[in-house]
Design an enzyme around this catalytic site. Structure first.
Site, short mmCIF file in Angstrom:
data_model
loop_
_atom_site.label_atom_id
_atom_site.label_comp_id
_atom_site.label_asym_id
_atom_site.label_seq_id
_atom_site.Cartn_x
_atom_site.Cartn_y
_atom_site.Cartn_z
N ASP A 84 53.18 -54.84 37.90
CA ASP A 84 53.84 -54.16 36.77
C ASP A 84 52.97 -54.35 35.53
O ASP A 84 52.09 -55.21 35.49
CB ASP A 84 55.24 -54.74 36.53
CG ASP A 84 55.94 -54.06 35.36
OD1 ASP A 84 55.92 -52.82 35.26
OD2 ASP A 84 56.50 -54.77 34.50
N SER A 85 53.29 -53.55 34.50
CA SER A 85 52.60 -53.71 33.22
C SER A 85 52.92 -55.06 32.58
O SER A 85 52.24 -55.45 31.63
CB SER A 85 53.02 -52.59 32.27
OG SER A 85 54.41 -52.71 32.00
N TYR A 126 52.62 -50.14 28.69
CA TYR A 126 51.83 -49.03 29.22
C TYR A 126 52.42 -47.68 28.76
O TYR A 126 51.70 -46.70 28.66
CB TYR A 126 51.89 -49.04 30.76
CG TYR A 126 50.91 -49.96 31.46
CD1 TYR A 126 50.22 -50.97 30.79
CD2 TYR A 126 50.70 -49.83 32.83
CE1 TYR A 126 49.34 -51.80 31.47
CE2 TYR A 126 49.81 -50.65 33.52
CZ TYR A 126 49.14 -51.64 32.83
OH TYR A 126 48.27 -52.45 33.53
N CYS A 156 56.41 -50.41 38.70
CA CYS A 156 56.30 -49.89 37.34
C CYS A 156 56.33 -48.36 37.44
O CYS A 156 55.43 -47.77 38.04
CB CYS A 156 54.98 -50.37 36.74
SG CYS A 156 54.64 -49.72 35.09
N ASN A 157 57.38 -47.76 36.91
CA ASN A 157 57.51 -46.30 36.97
C ASN A 157 56.34 -45.63 36.26
O ASN A 157 55.86 -44.57 36.67
CB ASN A 157 58.81 -45.84 36.30
CG ASN A 157 60.04 -46.33 37.02
OD1 ASN A 157 60.63 -45.61 37.81
ND2 ASN A 157 60.46 -47.56 36.76
N THR A 158 55.88 -46.25 35.17
CA THR A 158 54.83 -45.67 34.35
C THR A 158 53.50 -45.66 35.11
O THR A 158 52.79 -44.65 35.14
CB THR A 158 54.70 -46.48 33.04
OG1 THR A 158 56.00 -46.55 32.44
CG2 THR A 158 53.74 -45.86 32.08
N CYS A 182 62.71 -47.44 34.11
CA CYS A 182 61.64 -48.38 33.73
C CYS A 182 62.10 -49.74 34.23
O CYS A 182 63.26 -50.12 34.03
CB CYS A 182 61.46 -48.39 32.22
SG CYS A 182 60.44 -49.77 31.63
N THR A 183 61.21 -50.45 34.90
CA THR A 183 61.63 -51.69 35.55
C THR A 183 61.97 -52.82 34.57
O THR A 183 62.54 -53.83 34.97
CB THR A 183 60.56 -52.16 36.55
OG1 THR A 183 59.30 -52.29 35.86
CG2 THR A 183 60.39 -51.17 37.69
N1 DGL Z 1 57.93 -51.46 33.50
C1 DGL Z 1 57.27 -50.21 33.33
C2 DGL Z 1 58.02 -49.05 33.96
O1 DGL Z 1 58.72 -49.23 34.93
C3 DGL Z 1 56.76 -49.80 31.98
C4 DGL Z 1 56.76 -50.67 30.84
C5 DGL Z 1 55.66 -50.37 29.85
O2 DGL Z 1 55.77 -49.44 29.05
O3 DGL Z 1 54.70 -51.11 29.91
O4 DGL Z 1 57.89 -47.93 33.53
#
Ligand code: DGL
Length: 258
Positions: free
Chosen positions: A13-14, A45, A76-78, A186-187
């Site tokens: 993940d980020s 991210y 991480c969805n991003t 977002c996780t």
């Molecule tokens: N945890 C990440 C997600 O699921 C993104 C968080 C970030 O912006 O870094 O999208």
């Protein structure tokens, strides 16, 4: 070298948010060995250009693959939105699972419903999400709710705090008692679930892609003969921030849910 079932599952993940997926993986497969890597030095991210997130994700994956993991879970969805295609092209022989907003779960449970999707700006603007949205536009009515600033609070250990309340209250006020469900896309967001749920009202269910991602990971491991049947389980936590404080925050967040 081909993967062995004794190799670890890498979870990326980020930052600390992917722990909400890690806890579902451990709940489902406690016997497995996990290597969790968060890139907190470069988080968030979600407000970066796509190309940068792609490069950061590929660089992190290279480090994890070099350590001989049998699967990579992009928690991480991003990062999934920005880089999953490139990851699969670069490592065609590996199991690569990417989390994405649980819109299908929402459409299955609330046909014709009013559904909010909270996610980072990058996830919401990417082609991948657009394609997902188009699959369900006839099934549900979707409201996009970007939540800038929430990832930063979770990274600072303030997911459940008056700061989170102050950030989320004006953002969610227009949706109070109006939505059937909100997808936490977002996780990092599941760690603020209590505040989000209170601000949205009792009518609104919160949906998180973590459990589905864990089930998909188990399915793929099983299909490829790489699921470890038994073992004591193992967890290594690493972070680009290089501080014991960030690793400790991951452990605290993990303990909240397992
Ligand atoms: N945890 C990440 C997600 O699921 C993104 C968080 C970030 O912006 O870094 O999208």
């Amino acid at each position: 070298m081909p993967s062995s079932k004794h190799d670890a599952i890498a979870v990326f993940d980020s930052g600390v948010g992917g722990v909400s997926v890690l806890r579902e993986l451990i709940r489902l497969m406690p016997q497995e060995r996990y290597l969790y890597y968060g890139d907190s030095a470069n988080a968030p991210y979600g407000t970066r250009p796509t190309q940068q997130v792609r490069e950061l994700t590929l660089a992190a994956a290279e480090g994890l693959m070099a350590r001989g993991c049998k699967a990579l879970v992009v928690a991480c969805n991003t990062a999934t939105a920005a880089a999953i295609k490139d990851l699969r092209a670069r490592y065609p022989e590996k199991i690569i699972i990417g989390i994405e907003p649980a819109l299908k779960v929402a459409a299955d449970h609330f046909p014709g419903g009013e559904i909010g999707v909270m996610a980072t700006p990058l996830t919401l603007r990417e082609e991948k999400f657009d394609a997902l949205l188009h699959r369900f536009t006839d099934a549900v009515h979707v409201h996009l709710i970007p939540a800038p600033g929430l990832v930063e609070l979770v990274e600072r250990g303030l997911a459940d705090s008056s700061d989170a309340d102050a950030l989320l209250a004006p953002l969610l006020a227009p949706y109070h008692d109006k939505l059937d469900a909100v997808v936490l896309g977002c996780t990092h967001y599941p760690f603020a679930a209590a505040t989000i749920a209170r601000l949205l009202g009792a009518r609104t269910a919160l949906l998180d892609g973590g459990p589905g991602t864990a089930r998909q990971t188990r399915r793929r491991l099983q299909d490829e003969g790489l699921l470890l049947e038994s073992g004591p389980g193992e967890l290594i936590i690493e972070n680009s921030a290089g501080s014991e404080q960030t690793n400790e925050l991951c452990r605290v967040l993990l303990a909240q849910g397992v």
